[in-house]
Every structure is written in structure tokens, then in C-alpha cells.
Motif scaffolding. Structure first.
Motif, PDB file in Angstrom:
ATOM      1  N   VAL A 190       0.837  -1.204   0.000  1.00 24.90           N
ATOM      2  CA  VAL A 190       0.000   0.000   0.000  1.00 24.90           C
ATOM      3  C   VAL A 190       0.870   1.251   0.000  1.00 24.90           C
ATOM      4  O   VAL A 190       0.630   2.205  -0.760  1.00 24.90           O
ATOM      5  N   PHE A 191       1.909   1.262   0.842  1.00 22.15           N
ATOM      6  CA  PHE A 191       2.810   2.418   0.909  1.00 22.15           C
ATOM      7  C   PHE A 191       3.539   2.620  -0.409  1.00 22.15           C
ATOM      8  O   PHE A 191       3.703   3.760  -0.872  1.00 22.15           O
ATOM      9  N   PHE A 192       4.004   1.540  -1.020  1.00 27.57           N
ATOM     10  CA  PHE A 192       4.734   1.647  -2.276  1.00 27.57           C
ATOM     11  C   PHE A 192       3.841   2.215  -3.383  1.00 27.57           C
ATOM     12  O   PHE A 192       4.280   3.062  -4.177  1.00 27.57           O
ATOM     13  N   ILE A 193       2.599   1.753  -3.446  1.00 27.21           N
ATOM     14  CA  ILE A 193       1.667   2.278  -4.455  1.00 27.21           C
ATOM     15  C   ILE A 193       1.377   3.749  -4.191  1.00 27.21           C
ATOM     16  O   ILE A 193       1.402   4.588  -5.110  1.00 27.21           O
ATOM     17  N   TYR A 194       1.102   4.067  -2.926  1.00 24.37           N
ATOM     18  CA  TYR A 194       0.807   5.451  -2.541  1.00 24.37           C
ATOM     19  C   TYR A 194       1.952   6.390  -2.913  1.00 24.37           C
ATOM     20  O   TYR A 194       1.748   7.433  -3.533  1.00 24.37           O
ATOM     21  N   LEU A 195       3.189   5.992  -2.567  1.00 24.11           N
ATOM     22  CA  LEU A 195       4.343   6.843  -2.847  1.00 24.11           C
ATOM     23  C   LEU A 195       4.646   6.910  -4.341  1.00 24.11           C
ATOM     24  O   LEU A 195       5.064   7.962  -4.848  1.00 24.11           O
ATOM     25  N   SER A 196       4.459   5.801  -5.042  1.00 20.38           N
ATOM     26  CA  SER A 196       4.719   5.796  -6.487  1.00 20.38           C
ATOM     27  C   SER A 196       3.841   6.798  -7.209  1.00 20.38           C
ATOM     28  O   SER A 196       4.275   7.425  -8.183  1.00 20.38           O
ATOM     29  N   ILE A 197       2.619   6.979  -6.727  1.00 17.07           N
ATOM     30  CA  ILE A 197       1.709   7.926  -7.363  1.00 17.07           C
ATOM     31  C   ILE A 197       2.020   9.354  -6.949  1.00 17.07           C
ATOM     32  O   ILE A 197       2.139  10.246  -7.802  1.00 17.07           O
ATOM     33  N   ASN A 198       2.197   9.610  -5.638  1.00 15.39           N
ATOM     34  CA  ASN A 198       2.402  11.011  -5.264  1.00 15.39           C
ATOM     35  C   ASN A 198       3.821  11.499  -5.543  1.00 15.39           C
ATOM     36  O   ASN A 198       4.098  12.692  -5.408  1.00 15.39           O
ATOM     37  N   GLN A 199       4.716  10.586  -5.954  1.00 17.43           N
ATOM     38  CA  GLN A 199       6.040  11.006  -6.409  1.00 17.43           C
ATOM     39  C   GLN A 199       6.191  10.867  -7.929  1.00 17.43           C
ATOM     40  O   GLN A 199       7.311  10.873  -8.448  1.00 17.43           O
ATOM     41  N   LYS A 200       5.085  10.771  -8.599  1.00 20.44           N
ATOM     42  CA  LYS A 200       5.068  10.648 -10.061  1.00 20.44           C
ATOM     43  C   LYS A 200       5.834  11.795 -10.736  1.00 20.44           C
ATOM     44  O   LYS A 200       6.510  11.608 -11.751  1.00 20.44           O
ATOM     45  N   PHE A 201       5.755  12.986 -10.158  1.00 22.34           N
ATOM     46  CA  PHE A 201       6.344  14.164 -10.786  1.00 22.34           C
ATOM     47  C   PHE A 201       7.653  14.584 -10.128  1.00 22.34           C
ATOM     48  O   PHE A 201       8.104  15.719 -10.313  1.00 22.34           O
ATOM     49  N   LEU A 202       8.270  13.687  -9.356  1.00 22.30           N
ATOM     50  CA  LEU A 202       9.507  14.023  -8.660  1.00 22.30           C
ATOM     51  C   LEU A 202      10.614  14.500  -9.606  1.00 22.30           C
ATOM     52  O   LEU A 202      11.322  15.464  -9.273  1.00 22.30           O
ATOM     53  N   PRO A 203      10.816  13.884 -10.787  1.00 23.59           N
ATOM     54  CA  PRO A 203      11.864  14.399 -11.687  1.00 23.59           C
ATOM     55  C   PRO A 203      11.642  15.857 -12.079  1.00 23.59           C
ATOM     56  O   PRO A 203      12.604  16.638 -12.155  1.00 23.59           O
ATOM     57  N   PHE A 204      10.391  16.236 -12.291  1.00 25.84           N
ATOM     58  CA  PHE A 204      10.094  17.616 -12.674  1.00 25.84           C
ATOM     59  C   PHE A 204      10.299  18.569 -11.495  1.00 25.84           C
ATOM     60  O   PHE A 204      10.807  19.676 -11.665  1.00 25.84           O
ATOM     61  N   ILE A 205       9.910  18.125 -10.304  1.00 23.70           N
ATOM     62  CA  ILE A 205      10.132  18.936  -9.100  1.00 23.70           C
ATOM     63  C   ILE A 205      11.625  19.148  -8.901  1.00 23.70           C
ATOM     64  O   ILE A 205      12.079  20.250  -8.578  1.00 23.70           O
ATOM     65  N   ALA A 206      12.411  18.088  -9.113  1.00 27.96           N
ATOM     66  CA  ALA A 206      13.863  18.185  -8.954  1.00 27.96           C
ATOM     67  C   ALA A 206      14.463  19.183  -9.938  1.00 27.96           C
ATOM     68  O   ALA A 206      15.412  19.895  -9.605  1.00 27.96           O
ATOM     69  N   LEU A 207      13.913  19.232 -11.131  1.00 29.62           N
ATOM     70  CA  LEU A 207      14.494  20.076 -12.176  1.00 29.62           C
ATOM     71  C   LEU A 207      13.989  21.515 -12.148  1.00 29.62           C
ATOM     72  O   LEU A 207      14.715  22.429 -12.557  1.00 29.62           O
TER      73      LEU A 207
END
Length: 256
Positions: free
Chosen positions: A162-179
Motif C-alpha cells: 500500500v505504501f509503495f503504491i501510494y508513494l509511487s503515485i504522489n512522487q510521479k512528478f519528482l523528476p520535474f520537481i527536482a528540475l
């Protein structure tokens, strides 16, 4: 172009339309750059595979001294990661310019940005550490529960999933946030969580739609997958701009 304000709702179909239109502004430039990345990355990938097989003593691999194989493995792995990160930065930069209504030239894709590449790598490591910590905690809890009853071991497994699915979705845009965002260590992860969580189910639907598009492309084998990668990056960039706004805080596009 007027900046899009952050924290807007995600419109999945609009993101797909905007992303496709962005790709259509410079399709051959996207594909040529992606081909260049693949050509440069391939020798590093091959070197990594051969040296890994040599260290694992796989039959039929050229006789390389274990120390030399270890060094070459590191060289191959580091080289491959750098090239892939360079490719991701270039494709996102190109898709951003297309969404701004500007047709990017080839230099837009190929320009090296060490700071952006470093941020992208560090944010990926931070997310990996977070996943690893969750996995370790659930493993330890599961080990303890097994001592009581083997059937109880499924509980931490379900929680971890459940945690892995939850984090995978809310971190979907992490590369863009990083950039595009100025964030300290682990702040990017918190930014993704705070912005995506209110639209988590919509982003999940967006994730599923992208997976379907990718599956359709896979039906055309390597050619379809080759084309769909920049298209999906353009679509994800359009979705990011809807949710997080179109402000480039780091100067990735301007090169500052």
C-alpha cells in the motif's frame, strides 16, 4: 507566456492533448536526440552487463581479472547513469519549451547542465532510501510476526505494498520537481506529497492511462516504445504544469 498558477486540478485528457501537441512541434528532434542517447548509453550498458556476468562467473564471458571487471563495472554503471540522466533532462527541457509554444533546436536537448543532473540523481537516491526504509521496517515487523504465526507475515507485506503504491503515485512528478523547483534534501518528496495528495485518485487514473498508452506502443515492439517515450514525457510535463504551475525556479530552460 503567462505562467500557470500552481495547485490547479489535473485534467487528464487535456494533459494528453497538450503533450501530444508539444511532441508534434518537433517530433524528429525528440526522436533524433533519443537515438543519440541510446547510441551513447549502449556501450556502457554492454560493459556493465559483461562485467556483471564475469563477476558472477557466467560461462562464455571473456577472461577478465576480477579486479579489472569490478573497475569496468563501476565505469559502465556510472557512465550509463550519467547518459540516462542527461537524456531525461534534455527531453524534459525540450518538452517544456514545446509547451511554451517554442520549437526547440537540437542544442536545447543536448546542452549539459551538471546542477540539474545532480539534483535529479540526488532526488532519485532520496526516494530510493525512503522505499528502502519502508521495506526494511516492514521486513523486520514481518520477521517478528512470523515467530508468532506465519499467517501474520502477510500483514506487513500488504502494508508495504500500500505504501509503495501510494508513494509511487504522489512522487510521479519528482523528476520535474527536482528540475524546476528549489528544494532541499527530501523537501522535493514532501512537495510532491502535498500537491498530489488532494488529486491522488486523478493522478492514479493519469498513471493508468499512461500505462495503457505504453502497452499499446509495446504492441508495435521496439519502434512503438521508442516513439512513445518522448510522447509520454511531453504528456507528463503538461500534467506537471497543471498541478505545480509553469514557473522555472532553477533556470533550467534559460540556462542560468
Amino acid at each position: 507566456m503567462t505562467e500557470t498558477p500552481a495547485n490547479q486540478p489535473l485534467h487528464v485528457l487535456q494533459a494528453i492533448e497538450d503533450g501530444w501537441n508539444a511532441f508534434a512541434k518537433a517530433p524528429w528532434t525528440f526522436l533524433l536526440f533519443q537515438a543519440l542517447v541510446a547510441v551513447i548509453a549502449l556501450p556502457f550498458a554492454a560493459l556493465t552487463a559483461v562485467c556483471s556476468a564475469r563477476i558472477a562467473s557466467v560461462p562464455g564471458i571473456p577472461d577478465i581479472h576480477p579486479v579489472g571487471a569490478g573497475i569496468l563495472l563501476v565505469v559502465g554503471l556510472v557512465g550509463y547513469i550519467i547518459v540516462v540522466l542527461w537524456g531525461v533532462v534534455g527531453l524534459i527541457r525540450g518538452s517544456w519549451q514545446c509547451l511554451e509554444g517554442v520549437k526547440p533546436d537540437f542544442n536545447t536537448f543536448t546542452r549539459w547542465d551538471g546542477e540539474a543532473t545532480g539534483r535529479l540523481f540526488i532526488r532519485a537516491i532520496e526516494l530510493f532510501v525512503l522505499f528502502a526504509v519502508i521495506g526494511l521496517i516492514c521486513s523486520l515487523v514481518g520477521f517478528g510476526l512470523v515467530q508468532i504465526n506465519q499467517a501474520l507475515a502477510i500483514i506487513p507485506l500488504i502494508i508495504a505494498l500500500v505504501f509503495f503504491i501510494y508513494l509511487s503515485i504522489n512522487q510521479k512528478f519528482l523528476p520535474f520537481i527536482a528540475l524546476f523547483k528549489n528544494n532541499g534534501s527530501f523537501e522535493a518528496i514532501q512537495t510532491g506529497r502535498s500537491v498530489v495528495d488532494p488529486s491522488w485518485w486523478t493522478v492514479l487514473w493519469f498513471f493508468i492511462v499512461e500505462a495503457i498508452i505504453n502497452a499499446i506502443a509495446a504492441a508495435f515492439q521496439y519502434g512503438g516504445l521508442f516513439v512513445v517515450v518522448p510522447v509520454l514525457i511531453c504528456i507528463s510535463t503538461a500534467a506537471y504544469r497543471q498541478l505545480f504551475g509553469s514557473e522555472d525556479q532553477t533556470g533550467l530552460i534559460s540556462g542560468n
